[in-house]
Design a protein around this motif. Structure first.
Motif, PDB file in Angstrom:
ATOM      1  N   TYR A 158    -107.101  88.110 -25.510  1.00 22.81           N
ATOM      2  CA  TYR A 158    -107.156  89.454 -25.062  1.00 22.81           C
ATOM      3  C   TYR A 158    -105.688  89.768 -24.373  1.00 22.81           C
ATOM      4  O   TYR A 158    -104.895  88.951 -23.932  1.00 22.81           O
ATOM      5  CB  TYR A 158    -108.087  89.363 -23.789  1.00 22.81           C
ATOM      6  CG  TYR A 158    -108.117  90.741 -23.220  1.00 22.81           C
ATOM      7  CD1 TYR A 158    -108.328  92.046 -23.915  1.00 22.81           C
ATOM      8  CD2 TYR A 158    -107.569  90.896 -22.054  1.00 22.81           C
ATOM      9  CE1 TYR A 158    -108.348  93.324 -23.339  1.00 22.81           C
ATOM     10  CE2 TYR A 158    -107.629  92.312 -21.171  1.00 22.81           C
ATOM     11  CZ  TYR A 158    -107.942  93.260 -21.953  1.00 22.81           C
ATOM     12  OH  TYR A 158    -108.067  94.427 -21.216  1.00 22.81           O
ATOM     13  N   VAL A 159    -105.399  90.953 -25.128  1.00 21.99           N
ATOM     14  CA  VAL A 159    -103.841  91.531 -24.425  1.00 21.99           C
ATOM     15  C   VAL A 159    -104.163  92.710 -23.708  1.00 21.99           C
ATOM     16  O   VAL A 159    -104.499  93.802 -24.310  1.00 21.99           O
ATOM     17  CB  VAL A 159    -102.787  91.618 -25.611  1.00 21.99           C
ATOM     18  CG1 VAL A 159    -101.591  92.104 -25.067  1.00 21.99           C
ATOM     19  CG2 VAL A 159    -102.614  90.022 -26.183  1.00 21.99           C
ATOM     20  N   GLU A 160    -103.934  92.709 -22.397  1.00 20.69           N
ATOM     21  CA  GLU A 160    -104.011  93.845 -21.657  1.00 20.69           C
ATOM     22  C   GLU A 160    -102.917  94.976 -21.860  1.00 20.69           C
ATOM     23  O   GLU A 160    -103.281  96.179 -22.115  1.00 20.69           O
ATOM     24  CB  GLU A 160    -104.081  93.449 -20.247  1.00 20.69           C
ATOM     25  CG  GLU A 160    -103.966  94.557 -19.246  1.00 20.69           C
ATOM     26  CD  GLU A 160    -105.380  94.858 -18.554  1.00 20.69           C
ATOM     27  OE1 GLU A 160    -106.172  93.892 -18.568  1.00 20.69           O
ATOM     28  OE2 GLU A 160    -105.706  96.228 -18.120  1.00 20.69           O
ATOM     29  N   HIS A 161    -101.800  94.431 -22.193  1.00 21.89           N
ATOM     30  CA  HIS A 161    -100.628  95.225 -22.241  1.00 21.89           C
ATOM     31  C   HIS A 161     -99.484  94.764 -22.929  1.00 21.89           C
ATOM     32  O   HIS A 161     -99.149  93.664 -22.703  1.00 21.89           O
ATOM     33  CB  HIS A 161    -100.037  95.590 -20.628  1.00 21.89           C
ATOM     34  CG  HIS A 161     -99.075  96.690 -20.731  1.00 21.89           C
ATOM     35  ND1 HIS A 161     -99.196  98.088 -21.031  1.00 21.89           N
ATOM     36  CD2 HIS A 161     -97.750  96.514 -20.448  1.00 21.89           C
ATOM     37  CE1 HIS A 161     -98.018  98.731 -20.953  1.00 21.89           C
ATOM     38  NE2 HIS A 161     -97.296  97.888 -20.673  1.00 21.89           N
ATOM     39  N   ILE A 172    -103.802  84.999 -40.429  1.00 27.46           N
ATOM     40  CA  ILE A 172    -103.683  84.003 -39.218  1.00 27.46           C
ATOM     41  C   ILE A 172    -104.952  84.759 -38.181  1.00 27.46           C
ATOM     42  O   ILE A 172    -105.388  86.017 -38.159  1.00 27.46           O
ATOM     43  CB  ILE A 172    -102.243  84.522 -38.738  1.00 27.46           C
ATOM     44  CG1 ILE A 172    -101.956  83.558 -37.439  1.00 27.46           C
ATOM     45  CG2 ILE A 172    -102.135  85.914 -38.300  1.00 27.46           C
ATOM     46  CD1 ILE A 172    -100.653  83.284 -36.827  1.00 27.46           C
ATOM     47  N   ASP A 173    -105.326  84.058 -37.253  1.00 24.27           N
ATOM     48  CA  ASP A 173    -106.742  84.227 -36.573  1.00 24.27           C
ATOM     49  C   ASP A 173    -106.221  85.155 -35.524  1.00 24.27           C
ATOM     50  O   ASP A 173    -107.441  85.940 -34.747  1.00 24.27           O
ATOM     51  CB  ASP A 173    -107.062  83.034 -35.827  1.00 24.27           C
ATOM     52  CG  ASP A 173    -107.535  82.042 -36.746  1.00 24.27           C
ATOM     53  OD1 ASP A 173    -107.983  82.208 -38.331  1.00 24.27           O
ATOM     54  OD2 ASP A 173    -107.824  80.710 -36.360  1.00 24.27           O
ATOM     55  N   GLY A 174    -105.202  85.454 -34.980  1.00 25.45           N
ATOM     56  CA  GLY A 174    -104.652  86.559 -34.084  1.00 25.45           C
ATOM     57  C   GLY A 174    -103.498  85.888 -33.241  1.00 25.45           C
ATOM     58  O   GLY A 174    -102.728  85.324 -34.212  1.00 25.45           O
ATOM     59  N   LEU A 175    -103.195  86.185 -32.122  1.00 29.14           N
ATOM     60  CA  LEU A 175    -102.028  85.969 -31.531  1.00 29.14           C
ATOM     61  C   LEU A 175    -101.943  84.520 -30.884  1.00 29.14           C
ATOM     62  O   LEU A 175    -102.882  84.479 -30.205  1.00 29.14           O
ATOM     63  CB  LEU A 175    -101.578  87.052 -30.487  1.00 29.14           C
ATOM     64  CG  LEU A 175    -100.312  87.030 -29.965  1.00 29.14           C
ATOM     65  CD1 LEU A 175     -99.266  87.219 -30.593  1.00 29.14           C
ATOM     66  CD2 LEU A 175    -100.341  88.044 -28.534  1.00 29.14           C
ATOM     67  N   PHE A 176    -100.949  84.054 -31.222  1.00 28.79           N
ATOM     68  CA  PHE A 176    -100.906  82.693 -30.448  1.00 28.79           C
ATOM     69  C   PHE A 176     -99.539  82.484 -29.613  1.00 28.79           C
ATOM     70  O   PHE A 176     -98.875  83.434 -29.605  1.00 28.79           O
ATOM     71  CB  PHE A 176    -100.613  81.426 -31.486  1.00 28.79           C
ATOM     72  CG  PHE A 176    -101.986  81.165 -32.083  1.00 28.79           C
ATOM     73  CD1 PHE A 176    -102.855  80.129 -31.668  1.00 28.79           C
ATOM     74  CD2 PHE A 176    -102.476  82.107 -33.148  1.00 28.79           C
ATOM     75  CE1 PHE A 176    -103.908  79.831 -32.595  1.00 28.79           C
ATOM     76  CE2 PHE A 176    -103.677  81.637 -33.915  1.00 28.79           C
ATOM     77  CZ  PHE A 176    -104.251  80.377 -33.539  1.00 28.79           C
ATOM     78  N   THR A 183    -107.895  88.549 -31.616  1.00 28.02           N
ATOM     79  CA  THR A 183    -107.009  88.938 -30.567  1.00 28.02           C
ATOM     80  C   THR A 183    -107.424  90.505 -30.279  1.00 28.02           C
ATOM     81  O   THR A 183    -107.205  91.293 -31.207  1.00 28.02           O
ATOM     82  CB  THR A 183    -105.642  88.698 -30.627  1.00 28.02           C
ATOM     83  OG1 THR A 183    -105.378  87.419 -30.931  1.00 28.02           O
ATOM     84  CG2 THR A 183    -104.788  89.274 -29.147  1.00 28.02           C
ATOM     85  N   LEU A 184    -107.883  90.924 -29.074  1.00 30.43           N
ATOM     86  CA  LEU A 184    -108.018  92.309 -28.711  1.00 30.43           C
ATOM     87  C   LEU A 184    -106.883  92.841 -27.903  1.00 30.43           C
ATOM     88  O   LEU A 184    -106.496  92.226 -27.127  1.00 30.43           O
ATOM     89  CB  LEU A 184    -109.384  92.467 -28.261  1.00 30.43           C
ATOM     90  CG  LEU A 184    -109.668  93.902 -27.327  1.00 30.43           C
ATOM     91  CD1 LEU A 184    -109.942  94.844 -28.590  1.00 30.43           C
ATOM     92  CD2 LEU A 184    -110.999  93.923 -26.485  1.00 30.43           C
ATOM     93  N   PHE A 185    -106.098  94.034 -28.328  1.00 35.66           N
ATOM     94  CA  PHE A 185    -105.318  94.770 -27.741  1.00 35.66           C
ATOM     95  C   PHE A 185    -105.913  95.795 -27.004  1.00 35.66           C
ATOM     96  O   PHE A 185    -106.469  96.572 -27.808  1.00 35.66           O
ATOM     97  CB  PHE A 185    -103.996  95.025 -28.465  1.00 35.66           C
ATOM     98  CG  PHE A 185    -103.464  93.867 -29.011  1.00 35.66           C
ATOM     99  CD1 PHE A 185    -103.963  93.197 -30.314  1.00 35.66           C
ATOM    100  CD2 PHE A 185    -102.360  93.246 -28.444  1.00 35.66           C
ATOM    101  CE1 PHE A 185    -103.286  92.046 -30.798  1.00 35.66           C
ATOM    102  CE2 PHE A 185    -101.690  92.387 -29.096  1.00 35.66           C
ATOM    103  CZ  PHE A 185    -101.992  91.338 -30.023  1.00 35.66           C
TER     104      PHE A 185
END
Ligand code: GLU
Length: 281
Positions: A197-200, A178-182, A260-262
């Motif tokens: 992008y997920v900050e938290h 999967i490409d990342g978070l949806f 997706t970057l966490f």
């Protein structure tokens, strides 16, 4: 410098690949071209002066194909026997490919007991440190042949985050189908939006975890979010990206906008053992 550009400076990188990224979806057999590219990418990271650890699934998938089993095994003893056959095969392929690039590959098989017992945990950490100082690329998997419900991590998403925390790596790259978070499962909901992008990782994101459609691996999106929570709390950035093209590894480390970057979110009182309480499957 943007957060993405900062990924260039990461020194200790854990890369996790799932069974679905290592096998042909049509037949379930090993995808040698992908494996070859994965090994080349990891070697190149190492040549750039990074310390690299690979967490690779595939033991059960490869073992099952070796003996010509059509369905995914359900019986514990069969799964464990498949893992025993498949892990050896998989390592043989990795060894051959890494040798072509003059890299030292090593095998580390873990169970939860490796971490629960303090002495074992320190020992595991020291072994990783020593291997990395020797210039080796450790290849990690769960010790599926002997691990049972009580002592298993259950999925390699969790295992890769645990390894990241154990060795205090600064980046975890999780490669999946999967490409990342949806915002929702993109296979079911065409309106699902991609989140880059997920900050938290808070409750809101944990709710978004839905199972991915893979029939070869065990981790869905919820195990990936759990891994993100663990890795970021331990102080590492994490990227979830699609392993269809292994070239994403260097693109991510070059700071490109992939997956997706966490963002790391180190908790002062981070304690690895707190994350091991319940078996995840
Ligand atoms: N450890 C399992 C294997 O190598 C895979 C677990 C997972 O896919 O998360 O077959």
């Amino acid at each position: 410098m943007t957060l993405r550009e900062q990924l260039k400076d990461k020194k200790r990188i854990v890369v996790k690949v799932g069974s679905s990224s290592l096998t042909h979806p049509e037949t379930g057999h090993v995808d040698l071209i992908k494996l070859e590219k994965l090994v080349r990418e990891l070697t190149d990271l190492h040549n750039r002066g990074k310390e690299v650890i690979l967490v690779s699934s595939g033991a059960i998938a490869v073992g099952r194909k070796t003996i010509g089993m059509k369905e995914r095994p359900t019986k514990l003893a069969t799964k464990q026997a498949c893992a025993s056959i498949g892990q050896a095969r998989l390592m043989m392929i990795y060894q051959k490919l890494f040798m072509e690039y003059n890299q030292i590959a090593s095998q580390v098989l873990m169970t939860k007991n490796t971490l629960i017992n303090g002495e074992n945990r320190i020992n595991a950490r020291n072994t990783f440190e020593t291997l990395l100082s020797m210039g080796a690329i450790p290849i990690v998997n769960e010790n599926d042949t002997i691990s049972t419900y009580e002592i298993q991590f259950g999925d390699n998403d969790t295992l890769s985050a645990i390894v990241t925390a154990l060795v205090q790596a600064d980046l975890l790259i999780l490669l999946s189908d999967i490409d990342g978070l949806f915002t929702d499962d993109p296979n079911k909901n065409p309106d699902a939006e991609f989140i880059d992008y997920v900050e938290h990782v808070d409750h809101h994101f944990e709710q978004m975890g839905k199972g991915s459609a893979s029939d070869v691996g065990t981790g869905g999106m919820s195990t990936k979010l759990k891994a993100a929570k663990l890795a970021t709390s331990a102080g590492a950035d994490m990227v979830i990206a699609n392993g269809a093209d292994m070239g994403v590894i260097h693109q991510i480390v070059d700071g490109e906008q992939i997956g997706t970057l966490f963002k790391e979110n180190r908790t002062e009182d981070f304690y690895l053992i707190d994350y091991l309480d319940e078996p995840s499957v």
